[in-house]
Design a protein around this motif. Sequence first.
Motif, mmCIF file in Angstrom:
data_model
loop_
_atom_site.group_PDB
_atom_site.id
_atom_site.type_symbol
_atom_site.label_atom_id
_atom_site.label_comp_id
_atom_site.label_asym_id
_atom_site.label_seq_id
_atom_site.Cartn_x
_atom_site.Cartn_y
_atom_site.Cartn_z
ATOM 1 N N ASP A 29 0.811 -1.213 0.000
ATOM 2 C CA ASP A 29 0.000 0.000 0.000
ATOM 3 C C ASP A 29 0.844 1.262 0.000
ATOM 4 O OD1 ASP A 29 -2.520 -1.451 2.178
ATOM 5 O OD2 ASP A 29 -2.245 -1.554 0.009
ATOM 6 N N THR A 30 2.144 1.136 0.108
ATOM 7 C CA THR A 30 3.037 2.288 0.165
ATOM 8 C C THR A 30 4.129 2.147 -0.887
ATOM 9 O OG1 THR A 30 2.655 2.520 2.542
ATOM 10 C CG2 THR A 30 4.579 3.628 1.636
ATOM 11 N N LEU A 31 4.395 3.227 -1.597
ATOM 12 C CA LEU A 31 5.479 3.239 -2.584
ATOM 13 C C LEU A 31 6.706 3.868 -1.938
ATOM 14 C CD1 LEU A 31 6.533 2.812 -5.472
ATOM 15 C CD2 LEU A 31 5.643 5.092 -6.034
ATOM 16 N N GLN A 32 7.679 3.029 -1.602
ATOM 17 C CA GLN A 32 8.915 3.521 -0.992
ATOM 18 C C GLN A 32 10.010 3.499 -2.053
ATOM 19 O OE1 GLN A 32 11.210 1.328 2.215
ATOM 20 N NE2 GLN A 32 10.343 2.990 3.440
ATOM 21 N N VAL A 33 10.553 4.658 -2.378
ATOM 22 C CA VAL A 33 11.507 4.760 -3.476
ATOM 23 C C VAL A 33 12.713 5.596 -3.054
ATOM 24 C CG1 VAL A 33 9.831 4.515 -5.351
ATOM 25 C CG2 VAL A 33 10.243 6.769 -4.371
ATOM 26 N N SER A 34 13.836 5.287 -3.675
ATOM 27 C CA SER A 34 15.003 6.147 -3.542
ATOM 28 C C SER A 34 14.831 7.346 -4.469
ATOM 29 C CB SER A 34 16.275 5.370 -3.901
ATOM 30 O OG SER A 34 16.262 5.036 -5.288
ATOM 31 N N LEU A 35 15.694 8.323 -4.334
ATOM 32 C CA LEU A 35 15.583 9.512 -5.176
ATOM 33 C C LEU A 35 15.833 9.163 -6.637
ATOM 34 C CD1 LEU A 35 15.054 12.531 -5.123
ATOM 35 C CD2 LEU A 35 17.505 12.915 -4.881
ATOM 36 N N GLN A 36 16.785 8.262 -6.901
ATOM 37 C CA GLN A 36 17.065 7.848 -8.275
ATOM 38 C C GLN A 36 15.867 7.115 -8.876
ATOM 39 O OE1 GLN A 36 19.103 7.351 -5.673
ATOM 40 N NE2 GLN A 36 20.667 8.889 -6.183
ATOM 41 N N GLN A 37 15.226 6.258 -8.082
ATOM 42 C CA GLN A 37 14.032 5.564 -8.570
ATOM 43 C C GLN A 37 12.893 6.539 -8.823
ATOM 44 O OE1 GLN A 37 13.643 2.863 -5.250
ATOM 45 N NE2 GLN A 37 14.596 1.151 -6.352
ATOM 46 N N ALA A 38 12.765 7.524 -7.956
ATOM 47 C CA ALA A 38 11.717 8.536 -8.140
ATOM 48 C C ALA A 38 11.949 9.324 -9.424
ATOM 49 C CB ALA A 38 11.683 9.478 -6.938
ATOM 50 N N ASP A 39 13.212 9.649 -9.723
ATOM 51 C CA ASP A 39 13.520 10.350 -10.980
ATOM 52 C C ASP A 39 13.101 9.527 -12.183
ATOM 53 O OD1 ASP A 39 14.546 12.565 -9.731
ATOM 54 O OD2 ASP A 39 16.636 11.909 -9.832
ATOM 55 N N SER A 40 13.375 8.231 -12.135
ATOM 56 C CA SER A 40 13.014 7.352 -13.257
ATOM 57 C C SER A 40 11.500 7.261 -13.417
ATOM 58 C CB SER A 40 13.607 5.954 -13.039
ATOM 59 O OG SER A 40 15.018 5.999 -12.956
ATOM 60 N N LEU A 41 10.791 7.129 -12.302
ATOM 61 C CA LEU A 41 9.330 7.065 -12.366
ATOM 62 C C LEU A 41 8.741 8.365 -12.896
ATOM 63 C CD1 LEU A 41 8.495 5.243 -9.002
ATOM 64 C CD2 LEU A 41 8.344 4.305 -11.314
ATOM 65 N N LEU A 42 9.345 9.473 -12.520
ATOM 66 C CA LEU A 42 8.866 10.776 -12.985
ATOM 67 C C LEU A 42 8.884 10.850 -14.511
ATOM 68 C CD1 LEU A 42 8.145 13.812 -12.217
ATOM 69 C CD2 LEU A 42 10.578 14.254 -12.535
ATOM 70 N N MET A 43 9.961 10.367 -15.123
ATOM 71 C CA MET A 43 10.122 10.492 -16.566
ATOM 72 C C MET A 43 9.127 9.629 -17.351
ATOM 73 S SD MET A 43 12.354 12.780 -16.701
ATOM 74 C CE MET A 43 12.544 12.811 -18.481
ATOM 75 N N VAL A 44 8.691 8.528 -16.759
ATOM 76 C CA VAL A 44 7.810 7.621 -17.507
ATOM 77 C C VAL A 44 6.348 7.718 -17.084
ATOM 78 C CG1 VAL A 44 9.659 5.983 -17.946
ATOM 79 C CG2 VAL A 44 8.263 5.706 -15.902
ATOM 80 N N ARG A 45 6.085 8.296 -15.893
ATOM 81 C CA ARG A 45 4.712 8.307 -15.396
ATOM 82 C C ARG A 45 4.047 9.670 -15.406
ATOM 83 N NH1 ARG A 45 4.131 4.738 -9.888
ATOM 84 N NH2 ARG A 45 4.567 2.658 -10.742
ATOM 85 N N ASN A 46 4.828 10.731 -15.225
ATOM 86 C CA ASN A 46 4.227 12.050 -15.037
ATOM 87 C C ASN A 46 3.383 12.439 -16.253
ATOM 88 O OD1 ASN A 46 4.486 15.263 -15.297
ATOM 89 N ND2 ASN A 46 4.511 14.660 -13.150
ATOM 90 N N LEU A 47 2.141 12.800 -16.000
ATOM 91 C CA LEU A 47 1.202 13.065 -17.086
ATOM 92 C C LEU A 47 1.555 14.340 -17.850
ATOM 93 C CD1 LEU A 47 -2.159 12.087 -15.338
ATOM 94 C CD2 LEU A 47 -0.700 10.706 -16.826
ATOM 95 N N SER A 48 2.089 15.331 -17.165
ATOM 96 C CA SER A 48 2.487 16.566 -17.845
ATOM 97 C C SER A 48 3.615 16.294 -18.836
ATOM 98 C CB SER A 48 2.922 17.620 -16.830
ATOM 99 O OG SER A 48 1.851 17.983 -15.989
ATOM 100 N N LEU A 49 4.558 15.440 -18.449
ATOM 101 C CA LEU A 49 5.656 15.092 -19.353
ATOM 102 C C LEU A 49 5.154 14.272 -20.529
ATOM 103 C CD1 LEU A 49 8.696 14.245 -17.042
ATOM 104 C CD2 LEU A 49 8.441 16.150 -18.618
#
Length: 425
Positions: A29-49
């Motif tokens: 139920d919780t997404l625990q990520v490192s900063l590098q993992q968060a950067d990767s998720l941002l590039m592929v998931r963020n709807l604005s991008l």
Amino acid sequence: MKHNKKKKMRVLLVSFICWLTVVTVHGQDTLQVSLQQADSLLMVRNLSLIASRYEVDMADARKVQEKLFTNPELSTEWSLHNPSSGKWFDVGANGQKIIQLEKVFRIAGQRKASVRLAEEEKKLTQWQYYELARSLKYELHVSYYRYYFLNNAVTNIASRLALLRNLISIYEEQYAKGNISLQELTRLKSVYFEINNQVNETRTELVRLEQSLQLLLADDRPVRPAPAATESMLGVMPTATLPDLVTRSLENRPEIQAAKSIGNQRALQYALERKNGIPNLTAGGVYDQAGSYVNNYTALQVGLQIPLFNRNQGRIQEARLGVAQSQVLRQSKQQEVTREVESAWKIFQLLDAQYKAVGTDFEAQLELLSKGLVSNYSKNNLSLLEFTDMFESYNSSIIELNQLKADLTKSYEELNYAVGEDLQR
């Protein structure tokens, strides 16, 4: 005896399985990520991008369109009614029809200029995409670090507040028995109320930060920073000098590159408008079955607009002014970026100096201070005034120290953003 041991083992095993199940569900139920993992998720998931990437693809499609040649135009004219024979649609061997084929040729190189302009427009959309990605990454890093440090403060204070709450419960019983004064009990409750308010304010900000992280990563689950060497970056200055950072920012910033692209577009638009002042050539052929001076008449057609009144003067002048405007806007953007780097550098230096003045071992000293604080007061080793002052000082310092760490990491991210790259430190 053996039966009791087996029963206890079964109880422990069941308890362990239940605990493991709870931990697993919590992890799901919780997404625990490192900063590098968060950067990767941002590039592929963020709807604005994702939406911005469509703009790049659309610009590429416009480039394809500009490469296409103009289509030839085919027209035909058929006899509706022949009054001599009384026939309708008399288009046979003895009837009449006209077939005409025309094509426009851009003889001044307008097509080539349009393609180059479309290529530059695509570059601009790419730079705009990079700038959006950079802005979202900055927002992600600031929210990530701030959540980490503020949550760390709340976690540290929560256990101390629980001890104080238990102490207040004991003192309420003692007050009811008449063993302590109302002043002592009220003083303890006031300290608890004040610190708890600070904690709740921090928790409120954590809720907003969590919402920001969820939106940035497009995830419905609560996002938690993974335990990592987050604090290793604190108190370390970038090795580059301010003039070097300014130079690098003018080379790296997508806004500068976008301003250059706009200038190139204006120059290409000016060249295109000058070419558009030259008329296009129209060429084609015509077949007339029986309407000309001879039957089955064929002819070659050539047409050219005479640039007597309209030589595209207005658009040429507009494009020329656009070139001059783009140069001014580019200089303005360079000044803006330079000021941003200087400001970010100064703020980072101030916060870095403040953090170093406090000392990297300050938190450990606070932790040492807090140990045994409640027990010493309970044993009358501390007066009420000493206890409340030390308790308030500890908890307030924990919150303020973690806020300083969050502000310092934010200032470093602002410096990264201003320079346009991740600084090596």
